[in-house]
Write an enzyme that holds these catalytic residues in place. Sequence first.
Site, PDB file in Angstrom:
ATOM      1  N   HIS A 151     -97.512  28.862  22.910  1.00 42.96           N
ATOM      2  CA  HIS A 151     -97.173  30.273  22.671  1.00 42.96           C
ATOM      3  C   HIS A 151     -97.857  31.179  23.690  1.00 42.96           C
ATOM      4  O   HIS A 151     -97.247  32.121  24.211  1.00 42.96           O
ATOM      5  CB  HIS A 151     -97.612  30.696  21.270  1.00 42.96           C
ATOM      6  CG  HIS A 151     -96.645  30.386  20.179  1.00 42.96           C
ATOM      7  ND1 HIS A 151     -95.411  31.002  20.083  1.00 42.96           N
ATOM      8  CD2 HIS A 151     -96.729  29.547  19.117  1.00 42.96           C
ATOM      9  CE1 HIS A 151     -94.780  30.556  19.009  1.00 42.96           C
ATOM     10  NE2 HIS A 151     -95.555  29.672  18.410  1.00 42.96           N
ATOM     11  N   ASP A 158     -91.071  30.596  17.392  1.00 41.36           N
ATOM     12  CA  ASP A 158     -91.036  30.385  15.947  1.00 41.36           C
ATOM     13  C   ASP A 158     -89.789  31.111  15.451  1.00 41.36           C
ATOM     14  O   ASP A 158     -89.652  32.330  15.669  1.00 41.36           O
ATOM     15  CB  ASP A 158     -92.271  30.973  15.270  1.00 41.36           C
ATOM     16  CG  ASP A 158     -93.556  30.260  15.655  1.00 41.36           C
ATOM     17  OD1 ASP A 158     -93.480  29.069  16.020  1.00 41.36           O
ATOM     18  OD2 ASP A 158     -94.624  30.883  15.591  1.00 41.36           O
ATOM     19  N   GLU A 222     -94.304  21.729  11.498  1.00 36.23           N
ATOM     20  CA  GLU A 222     -93.809  23.080  11.227  1.00 36.23           C
ATOM     21  C   GLU A 222     -92.317  23.137  11.524  1.00 36.23           C
ATOM     22  O   GLU A 222     -91.915  23.018  12.687  1.00 36.23           O
ATOM     23  CB  GLU A 222     -94.548  24.117  12.089  1.00 36.23           C
ATOM     24  CG  GLU A 222     -96.055  24.153  11.861  1.00 36.23           C
ATOM     25  CD  GLU A 222     -96.767  25.105  12.811  1.00 36.23           C
ATOM     26  OE1 GLU A 222     -96.112  25.606  13.765  1.00 36.23           O
ATOM     27  OE2 GLU A 222     -97.963  25.360  12.613  1.00 36.23           O
ATOM     28  N   HIS A 225     -91.248  25.820  14.425  1.00 38.56           N
ATOM     29  CA  HIS A 225     -91.876  25.876  15.756  1.00 38.56           C
ATOM     30  C   HIS A 225     -91.169  24.953  16.751  1.00 38.56           C
ATOM     31  O   HIS A 225     -90.957  23.772  16.481  1.00 38.56           O
ATOM     32  CB  HIS A 225     -93.353  25.464  15.647  1.00 38.56           C
ATOM     33  CG  HIS A 225     -94.089  25.530  16.954  1.00 38.56           C
ATOM     34  ND1 HIS A 225     -95.036  26.493  17.226  1.00 38.56           N
ATOM     35  CD2 HIS A 225     -94.024  24.760  18.064  1.00 38.56           C
ATOM     36  CE1 HIS A 225     -95.518  26.303  18.446  1.00 38.56           C
ATOM     37  NE2 HIS A 225     -94.903  25.245  18.966  1.00 38.56           N
TER      38      HIS A 225
END
Length: 243
Positions: A151, A158, A222, A225
């Site tokens: 990120h 996301d 996740e 993500h």
Amino acid sequence: MPFKILGILLLLIGISFAAEASGKSVFEPRHPAKPLRYCSAYAKWEAYVKSDTSYVDISRFPHMTLDMRYGTFQNVTGHDLYCGAKRAYLKTMAAQKLRKAIRLLQQEKPGYRFIVYDAARPVYAQALLRQTVAGTPFSDFVSNPKRGSVHNFGYALDLTIADEKGNALDMGTDFDSFESRAGEQGEADALKNGFLQEFQIENRRLLKRIMKKAGFLPLSSEWWHFNAIPSKTIRATGELPPF
């Protein structure tokens, strides 16, 4: 040990095991007594990003909306990390892959759209997220800001999918959930125990399928993500941004 104390310990252990079996995390971040807005820090970061031609503003991409959770107080830190910002940025290569994902989603599900929760992320925000999980069993869930996450380099997204009415598809957990069922590795047990349903897993599969076709790499822990490049090669792309 007195029987009363032993009983309390056994009860707590039982609650812990029950929480794990349900796919729910026993960890819930404590929100700060005085939530803060990081307006000065965000302004410096955004000025830096806008001055760097390798970044693209994705805020007005078609068939996509923003729900920048870190630009609100409704996130795991309890702070407004982005000062209410309603813009998002990615490195050019990642933005190109996002455009491809949008086209693929429209081809497979006309009228559907992406909802972006986060994209390029300031290093100071990474540090605050890391601080939230420091000293817990979930400390590894947030990359060390000194090294930087994907990120921070501008190559991660996301996001989720919304249907033709604008309703986010049910993925079984919210964004940034610490539940084991939030990732692929916990899906089987959660499905077996009734804490996930097959249609929720199918919704995740749709998101994953589209993003992988566009060249993104999913994160197994996740469902929301996706990386545009492997995390192991991230530092070869250049220096960590200063903010």
